[in-house]
Design a protein around this motif. Structure first.
Motif, mmCIF file in Angstrom:
data_model
loop_
_atom_site.group_PDB
_atom_site.id
_atom_site.type_symbol
_atom_site.label_atom_id
_atom_site.label_comp_id
_atom_site.label_asym_id
_atom_site.label_seq_id
_atom_site.Cartn_x
_atom_site.Cartn_y
_atom_site.Cartn_z
ATOM 1 N N TRP A 170 0.843 -1.205 0.000
ATOM 2 C CA TRP A 170 0.000 0.000 0.000
ATOM 3 C C TRP A 170 0.879 1.255 0.000
ATOM 4 C CZ3 TRP A 170 -2.794 -3.848 -0.733
ATOM 5 C CH2 TRP A 170 -4.154 -3.975 -0.469
ATOM 6 N N GLY A 171 2.084 1.139 0.490
ATOM 7 C CA GLY A 171 2.981 2.292 0.586
ATOM 8 C C GLY A 171 3.685 2.625 -0.714
ATOM 9 N N LEU A 172 3.545 1.801 -1.739
ATOM 10 C CA LEU A 172 4.230 2.070 -3.008
ATOM 11 C C LEU A 172 3.435 3.087 -3.829
ATOM 12 C CD1 LEU A 172 5.378 -1.543 -4.014
ATOM 13 C CD2 LEU A 172 6.574 0.185 -2.648
ATOM 14 N N PRO A 173 4.126 3.984 -4.521
ATOM 15 C CA PRO A 173 3.427 5.045 -5.263
ATOM 16 C C PRO A 173 2.903 4.547 -6.600
ATOM 17 C CG PRO A 173 5.801 5.312 -5.461
ATOM 18 C CD PRO A 173 5.589 4.106 -4.601
ATOM 19 N N GLN A 174 1.972 3.623 -6.561
ATOM 20 C CA GLN A 174 1.403 3.069 -7.792
ATOM 21 C C GLN A 174 -0.064 2.715 -7.528
ATOM 22 O OE1 GLN A 174 3.910 -0.395 -8.435
ATOM 23 N NE2 GLN A 174 2.993 -1.517 -6.746
ATOM 24 N N PRO A 175 -0.902 2.736 -8.585
ATOM 25 C CA PRO A 175 -2.315 2.402 -8.373
ATOM 26 C C PRO A 175 -2.474 0.915 -8.083
ATOM 27 C CG PRO A 175 -1.864 2.695 -10.705
ATOM 28 C CD PRO A 175 -0.579 3.001 -9.988
ATOM 29 N N ARG A 176 -3.602 0.553 -7.490
ATOM 30 C CA ARG A 176 -3.904 -0.869 -7.288
ATOM 31 C C ARG A 176 -5.403 -1.070 -7.466
ATOM 32 N NH1 ARG A 176 -2.847 1.199 -2.116
ATOM 33 N NH2 ARG A 176 -4.732 1.208 -0.846
ATOM 34 N N PRO A 177 -5.810 -2.245 -7.868
ATOM 35 C CA PRO A 177 -7.244 -2.507 -8.050
ATOM 36 C C PRO A 177 -7.964 -2.478 -6.699
ATOM 37 C CG PRO A 177 -5.885 -4.281 -8.965
ATOM 38 C CD PRO A 177 -4.987 -3.414 -8.152
ATOM 39 N N PRO A 178 -9.282 -2.310 -6.704
ATOM 40 C CA PRO A 178 -10.012 -2.401 -5.432
ATOM 41 C C PRO A 178 -10.065 -3.851 -4.955
ATOM 42 C CG PRO A 178 -11.538 -2.038 -7.271
ATOM 43 C CD PRO A 178 -10.157 -2.017 -7.848
ATOM 44 N N TRP A 179 -9.704 -4.054 -3.702
ATOM 45 C CA TRP A 179 -9.834 -5.373 -3.070
ATOM 46 C C TRP A 179 -10.589 -5.138 -1.759
ATOM 47 C CZ3 TRP A 179 -4.146 -4.963 -4.329
ATOM 48 C CH2 TRP A 179 -3.849 -5.571 -5.548
ATOM 49 N N PRO A 180 -11.924 -5.024 -1.817
ATOM 50 C CA PRO A 180 -12.686 -4.514 -0.669
ATOM 51 C C PRO A 180 -12.560 -5.362 0.594
ATOM 52 C CG PRO A 180 -14.143 -5.344 -2.418
ATOM 53 C CD PRO A 180 -12.765 -5.302 -2.978
ATOM 54 N N HIS A 181 -12.451 -6.660 0.445
ATOM 55 C CA HIS A 181 -12.379 -7.511 1.649
ATOM 56 C C HIS A 181 -11.003 -7.413 2.312
ATOM 57 C CE1 HIS A 181 -16.230 -8.852 0.302
ATOM 58 N NE2 HIS A 181 -15.706 -9.084 -0.883
ATOM 59 N N LEU A 182 -10.002 -7.335 1.470
ATOM 60 C CA LEU A 182 -8.642 -7.143 1.986
ATOM 61 C C LEU A 182 -8.522 -5.768 2.654
ATOM 62 C CD1 LEU A 182 -5.771 -8.312 2.139
ATOM 63 C CD2 LEU A 182 -5.373 -7.446 -0.167
ATOM 64 N N GLU A 183 -9.138 -4.760 2.026
ATOM 65 C CA GLU A 183 -9.123 -3.404 2.606
ATOM 66 C C GLU A 183 -9.811 -3.409 3.981
ATOM 67 O OE1 GLU A 183 -7.884 -0.579 1.221
ATOM 68 O OE2 GLU A 183 -7.716 -0.994 -0.928
ATOM 69 N N ARG A 184 -10.969 -4.093 4.043
ATOM 70 C CA ARG A 184 -11.711 -4.157 5.318
ATOM 71 C C ARG A 184 -10.846 -4.794 6.400
ATOM 72 N NH1 ARG A 184 -12.345 -8.923 7.521
ATOM 73 N NH2 ARG A 184 -13.162 -9.837 5.612
ATOM 74 N N TRP A 185 -10.204 -5.894 6.052
ATOM 75 C CA TRP A 185 -9.332 -6.595 7.006
ATOM 76 C C TRP A 185 -8.176 -5.693 7.438
ATOM 77 C CZ3 TRP A 185 -4.200 -7.912 6.009
ATOM 78 C CH2 TRP A 185 -3.618 -8.836 6.878
ATOM 79 N N TYR A 186 -7.570 -4.978 6.472
ATOM 80 C CA TYR A 186 -6.417 -4.135 6.805
ATOM 81 C C TYR A 186 -6.853 -2.911 7.617
ATOM 82 C CZ TYR A 186 -1.944 -1.799 6.328
ATOM 83 O OH TYR A 186 -0.740 -1.172 6.589
ATOM 84 N N GLU A 187 -8.033 -2.369 7.313
ATOM 85 C CA GLU A 187 -8.530 -1.235 8.116
ATOM 86 C C GLU A 187 -8.712 -1.660 9.573
ATOM 87 O OE1 GLU A 187 -11.871 0.255 5.904
ATOM 88 O OE2 GLU A 187 -10.496 0.968 4.337
ATOM 89 N N GLY A 188 -9.116 -2.911 9.773
ATOM 90 C CA GLY A 188 -9.209 -3.447 11.132
ATOM 91 C C GLY A 188 -7.851 -3.387 11.832
ATOM 92 N N TRP A 189 -6.801 -3.702 11.100
ATOM 93 C CA TRP A 189 -5.443 -3.607 11.660
ATOM 94 C C TRP A 189 -5.104 -2.165 12.017
ATOM 95 C CZ3 TRP A 189 -2.083 -6.634 13.787
ATOM 96 C CH2 TRP A 189 -2.047 -7.984 13.467
ATOM 97 N N LEU A 190 -5.390 -1.253 11.074
ATOM 98 C CA LEU A 190 -5.003 0.147 11.290
ATOM 99 C C LEU A 190 -5.758 0.762 12.463
ATOM 100 C CD1 LEU A 190 -4.709 1.452 7.610
ATOM 101 C CD2 LEU A 190 -2.896 0.651 9.136
ATOM 102 N N ALA A 191 -6.927 0.215 12.758
ATOM 103 C CA ALA A 191 -7.723 0.740 13.879
ATOM 104 C C ALA A 191 -7.165 0.266 15.223
ATOM 105 C CB ALA A 191 -9.175 0.293 13.734
ATOM 106 N N MET A 192 -6.272 -0.686 15.199
ATOM 107 C CA MET A 192 -5.721 -1.208 16.466
ATOM 108 C C MET A 192 -4.563 -0.332 16.934
ATOM 109 S SD MET A 192 -5.530 -5.244 15.663
ATOM 110 C CE MET A 192 -4.781 -5.689 17.223
ATOM 111 N N PRO A 193 -4.630 0.198 18.170
ATOM 112 C CA PRO A 193 -3.494 0.982 18.680
ATOM 113 C C PRO A 193 -2.176 0.210 18.586
ATOM 114 C CG PRO A 193 -5.385 1.196 20.134
ATOM 115 C CD PRO A 193 -5.775 0.163 19.107
#
Ligand SMILES: N[C@@H](CCC(=O)N[C@@H](CS)C(=O)NCC(=O)O)C(=O)O
Length: 204
Positions: A170-193
């Motif tokens: 996600w940190g690379l400066p390039q576009p990526r396709p939408p992967w909504p389930h992976l995004e949901r899972w990763y947002e769960g990670w980012l929400a964790m202190p």
């Protein structure tokens, strides 16, 4: 008693730090590797003859290989380490897949974008890496459409190395396709202190 050697710019070190933070384990760390040196000293090589990071010390015991360290810390804490044999190997399988399949696919793009001066950047290597990696993230997206976490309904040790891969991609400066389930899972990670200081780090 626990101590870690390794620079935080390494994905393999980040895995271990993230694991310790999720488990709430105090893990003092000494920067080592690349410009920090240390890894080629006789003392370090005596514990890790690969001369690589990370390296964990727990009293008289030393351990190298990042995913083995993640497994060890989880087993030691009695958390994120499935007790059921088949559940455990379900998690183990994803950790092996991260190390042997996902990581080698994505590494060239990371190295080109982040560690290679612009004038030396090889666009073809980036394109090959993207072509190898995107189907793997699409596979993860399909997997996470069916279940909340990598190895079932609960977070386990298997989620840790994959989260670090997603952070790097996600940190690379390039576009990526939408992967909504992976995004949901990763947002769960980012929400964790516990993810702070690792999954919010810029790549270097
Ligand atoms: N399979 C090993 C790979 C270790 C590895 O390649 N570490 C890299 C950093 S990601 C390293 O030590 N590079 C040399 C250095 O930092 O000096 C693991 O997962 O621990």
């Amino acid at each position: 008693m626990l101590h870690l050697w390794g620079r935080l710019s390494s994905i393999n070190v980040r895995k271990v730090v993230l694991c310790a933070q999720v488990l709430g384990i105090e893990l003092p760390r000494t920067d080592a590797g690349l410009s920090h040196g240390v890894v080629n000293t006789p003392e370090y090589l005596a514990s890790n003859p690969n001369g690589l990071v990370p390296l964990l010390r727990d009293g008289d015991f030393t351990l190298w290989e990042s995913n083995a360290i993640v497994r060890y810390l989880c087993a030691r804490a009695g958390r994120l380490y499935p007790h059921d044999l088949q559940q455990r190997f379900n998690a183990e399988r994803w950790m092996d897949w991260q190390q042997t399949t996902l990581n080698p696919a994505g590494s060239p793009a990371f190295k080109q974008w982040v560690r290679t001066p612009t004038e030396q950047r090889n666009v073809q290597l980036i394109e090959q890496s993207v072509a190898a990696t995107e189907p793997l993230f699409a596979m993860l997206d399909t997997h996470l459409a069916r279940q909340a976490f990598m190895a079932g309904d609960a977070r386990s040790m298997a989620d840790i190395p994959i989260a670090c891969e997603v952070h790097r991609w996600w940190g690379l400066p390039q576009p990526r396709p939408p992967w909504p389930h992976l995004e949901r899972w990763y947002e769960g990670w980012l929400a964790m202190p516990a993810s702070r200081g690792v999954l919010d780090l810029p790549l270097s």
